[in-house]
Scaffold this motif. Structure first.
Motif: not given
Length: 394
Positions: A189-190, A192-193, A227, A229-230, A196-197
């Motif tokens: 997940r990190s 992906t985050e 993530p 979705r963001d 996305v960022r």
């Protein structure tokens, strides 16, 4: 089983070579060091094969305990074999000199009938150990550097592409391209985050994820992909399948991405920004899953007066793209070779390793990807996220 056989045989031969150079050549017969070294090589082989098997048969959360050491060792094995191979010629030259003076042989007094060259065991051991240590340092240094590249932030690239059909009013349209994220036992997940960022900070007009997002099922990796979705862009986020989606349950992933607001393009297209035809085709691996790429279907209803931007996971699909009048194809798949010298092998299967090139009248851009497969190592092929900036010819 075929995959394990194709990989297992060269891996076994690699370990045999390392055993010969790192254990047999550097220790004395029947010594404790030789026994310990032999057990260590066997253990390393079993660890690596376990990582290959376990990572495909249990959840990513469980697999990471063998995947991390196993895949790191795979990279070390690879570069150790290269370093030792490069050292073979100087090693043999030095070993030929590592002899005592010729010793006369023959019975009785008088001139010797022949001369025998007797090896100096201590000098041979010193040379073998020096080569082993030097090769280990070299391989460790390369792998360590490669891990910092693979696990660090992807490089943010900006690539301008001029399209003859693009309206002047759309000049400057920016597409964020990311591929080969490879969520799985080693990336979660990190990762992906972070992606996305980085994409959101660029305020792109459109986001294109061109395949190989995952190495696992929705049940295993749905939380890691959440993530997405963001993602924020003016004209939306889009996705096409890569070969690894078909190994991971492509239908479930397509439904999940749709739920997250990332629009799958399955042999279909749409008009974006009032003047760009965005088309996506399935990966060629879909042929084996009744989900083959279909260019004719994908281009049905498209306005050929507008420039066509195609999302297709593998660069090799550019031959079909060119015959259908595609102006720009966005792809991934190659990882840029991921670890030198694999970048020299990629052209055997693909028309481009990485970057921007032209095939007939079609521009082809190939991302090196934002993740990795197998070893968490990238040498000579840093991960990237690319901002494609479309420009008009006028």
């Amino acid at each position: 089983m075929i995959f394990l056989l194709l990989l297992g045989v060269p891996v076994a031969l690699g370990h045999l070579y390392l055993w010969r150079r790192l254990v047999v050549d550097t220790t004395r017969p029947r010594s404790l060091g030789r026994r310990v070294g032999t057990v260590a090589i066997i253990g390393a082989f079993l660890l690596l094969m376990s990582a290959l098997v376990v990572s495909r048969s249990v959840s990513p959360e469980q697999a990471k305990f063998v995947a991390w050491p196993g895949f790191v060792w795979l990279a070390v094995l690879f570069y150790l074999a290269i370093a030792l191979g490069v050292a073979e010629i100087p090693r043999r030259i030095l070993l030929r000199r590592a002899t005592t003076a010729p010793v006369p042989v023959g019975a009785g007094p008088g001139p010797a009938e022949a001369a025998e060259v007797v090896p100096d065991p201590s000098r041979r051991l010193f040379i073998a150990r020096s080569v082993a240590i030097g090769s280990g340092i070299a391989a460790g240094g390369v792998v360590g550097y490669g891990m910092t590249q693979a696990l660090g932030d992807p490089r943010l690239l900006t690539v301008p592409v001029t399209l003859d059909k693009l309206r002047t009013s759309l000049s400057g349209f920016r597409i964020a391209v990311v591929s080969d994220i490879h969520l799985g036992p080693l990336l979660g997940r990190s990762h992906t985050e972070r992606i996305v960022r980085m994409i959101n900070e660029q305020e792109a007009d459109l986001v294109a994820i061109v395949g190989d997002l995952v190495d696992g099922t929705v049940a295993e990796l749905g939380e890691a992909a959440a993530p997405l979705r963001d993602l924020v862009s003016k004209h939306g986020s889009f996705f096409v399948t890569g070969n690894h989606e078909y190994f991971s349950g492509h239908e479930q992933w397509i439904a999940e991405l749709d739920r997250l607001g990332v629009n799958p393009l399955r042999n279909e297209g749409l008009t974006v920004a009032g003047g760009i035809e965005l088309v996506g085709v399935n990966d060629v691996t879909g042929k084996s899953y009744d989900d083959a790429p279909d260019f004719d279907r994908a281009f049905t209803g498209r306005n050929r007066d507008n420039p066509v931007v195609l999302l297709a996971h593998q660069p090799v699909q550019v031959s079909d793209a060119s015959s259908h009048g595609v102006d720009l194809q966005l792809s991934g798949h190659t990882h840029g070779g991921q670890m030198v010298p694999f970048n020299f092998v990629v052209p055997v299967q693909q028309p481009s390793v990485a970057g921007l090139s032209k095939v007939d009248d079609t521009w082809l851009y190939v991302s090196r990807g934002a993740g990795f497969w197998g070893p968490p190592v990238r040498v000579g092929a840093p991960p990237d996220i690319t901002m494609i900036e479309l420009r008009s010819a006028g």
